[in-house]
Structures are given as structure tokens and as C-alpha cells.
Motif scaffolding. Sequence first.
Motif, PDB file in Angstrom:
ATOM      1  N   GLU A   1       7.178   9.174  -4.227  1.00 50.82           N
ATOM      2  CA  GLU A   1       5.936   9.427  -3.492  1.00 50.82           C
ATOM      3  C   GLU A   1       5.414   8.149  -2.843  1.00 50.82           C
ATOM      4  O   GLU A   1       4.949   8.171  -1.709  1.00 50.82           O
ATOM      5  N   GLN A   2       5.507   7.035  -3.571  1.00 47.56           N
ATOM      6  CA  GLN A   2       5.071   5.751  -3.023  1.00 47.56           C
ATOM      7  C   GLN A   2       5.917   5.360  -1.811  1.00 47.56           C
ATOM      8  O   GLN A   2       5.393   4.880  -0.807  1.00 47.56           O
ATOM      9  N   ASN A   3       7.243   5.564  -1.911  1.00 44.73           N
ATOM     10  CA  ASN A   3       8.133   5.255  -0.788  1.00 44.73           C
ATOM     11  C   ASN A   3       7.837   6.142   0.414  1.00 44.73           C
ATOM     12  O   ASN A   3       7.819   5.662   1.549  1.00 44.73           O
ATOM     13  N   ASN A   4       7.608   7.431   0.165  1.00 46.25           N
ATOM     14  CA  ASN A   4       7.271   8.348   1.258  1.00 46.25           C
ATOM     15  C   ASN A   4       5.966   7.939   1.934  1.00 46.25           C
ATOM     16  O   ASN A   4       5.864   7.956   3.157  1.00 46.25           O
ATOM     17  N   ASN A   5       4.980   7.571   1.143  1.00 45.90           N
ATOM     18  CA  ASN A   5       3.699   7.126   1.698  1.00 45.90           C
ATOM     19  C   ASN A   5       3.866   5.841   2.503  1.00 45.90           C
ATOM     20  O   ASN A   5       3.261   5.678   3.557  1.00 45.90           O
ATOM     21  N   SER A   6       4.699   4.959   2.005  1.00 43.30           N
ATOM     22  CA  SER A   6       4.952   3.688   2.695  1.00 43.30           C
ATOM     23  C   SER A   6       5.633   3.930   4.034  1.00 43.30           C
ATOM     24  O   SER A   6       5.296   3.324   5.044  1.00 43.30           O
ATOM     25  N   GLU A   7       6.601   4.842   4.046  1.00 45.30           N
ATOM     26  CA  GLU A   7       7.308   5.189   5.286  1.00 45.30           C
ATOM     27  C   GLU A   7       6.360   5.816   6.293  1.00 45.30           C
ATOM     28  O   GLU A   7       6.422   5.515   7.491  1.00 45.30           O
ATOM     29  N   LEU A   8       5.457   6.680   5.834  1.00 43.61           N
ATOM     30  CA  LEU A   8       4.487   7.305   6.733  1.00 43.61           C
ATOM     31  C   LEU A   8       3.532   6.267   7.324  1.00 43.61           C
ATOM     32  O   LEU A   8       3.168   6.347   8.487  1.00 43.61           O
ATOM     33  N   ASN A   9       3.140   5.289   6.516  1.00 42.09           N
ATOM     34  CA  ASN A   9       2.232   4.238   6.979  1.00 42.09           C
ATOM     35  C   ASN A   9       2.900   3.299   7.969  1.00 42.09           C
ATOM     36  O   ASN A   9       2.237   2.687   8.797  1.00 42.09           O
TER      37      ASN A   9
END
Length: 136
Positions: A126-134
Motif C-alpha cells: 500500500e505504501q509503494n502504491n501510494n508513493s507511485e501515485l504521488n
Amino acid sequence: RSINLESDRLATTLYEKGWLKEYHGRAGPIRTVFESYLDMKQNVGEYQPLECASTLALETLMNRSLSILHSVEFLSRETALKSEAAMKEKWSEYIDGKKFCNLDIDTFVQSNEEEIKDVIKKYEQEQNNNSELNNK
């Protein structure tokens, strides 16, 4: 028992074991994840084993509390004795309710290793997905 305290203890233990890449103490988002996880374990009756204060430690604490109670100068003897009786009754309730116990974190981690690793993996994804979206 405080889920907040136990989630801090769990996160710290897992960080020290190298299971967490980073841990930012009480402000870290992983803490919230572990609070939810421990709350779920408690709700299904799997919040164990517990480590409780020894009988000697509890007796020492009770005796010290009673000593302080009786040292309060403005209490009449009758009031002090009533307060002592009420304190002893509450004390028994606290012991029966395991209020002087904490989760045995090391044994809990050992018993729930795969499940905890899955929780961490999901969190990191989830953290990686959020980072990619940002970053987009």
C-alpha cells in the motif's frame, strides 16, 4: 490493556527483528496498522499470551498504595478504613480483569509470524502504491 501501548511494543520488536524497513515511533503509519491488527486479534480471542506482574510486585504496589492512603492526614480513621476496603475490592477486580498484564510480544510474534509478515507485506504494498501515485 492498551492496544496503543501494545502496538508500539509490537512495532518496535518487529523493527528490531529487521521485519520493518523503518519505524517512526508513535507517529508512524505502521502503528495504526498494528492497532487494527491487535484489535482484531483481541475481538476474536487471540490476544495472548499475557505476561502479568508477579504476586510479589502486586503485593508491594498494594501495600505502598495503602501506606499512602493511611498517611493522608485529613482522613478520619473510619474514612481511611472504608477507602481501604473499596481499594482492596477494586484491586481484586483489576487482578481478575488482567489489568496488570501485557501481551507477551515475543511469544505472540512467534505464534503469529506468518500472519504478521502478511500484514507487513500488505502495508508495504500500500505504501509503494501510494508513493507511485504521488510520483505521477
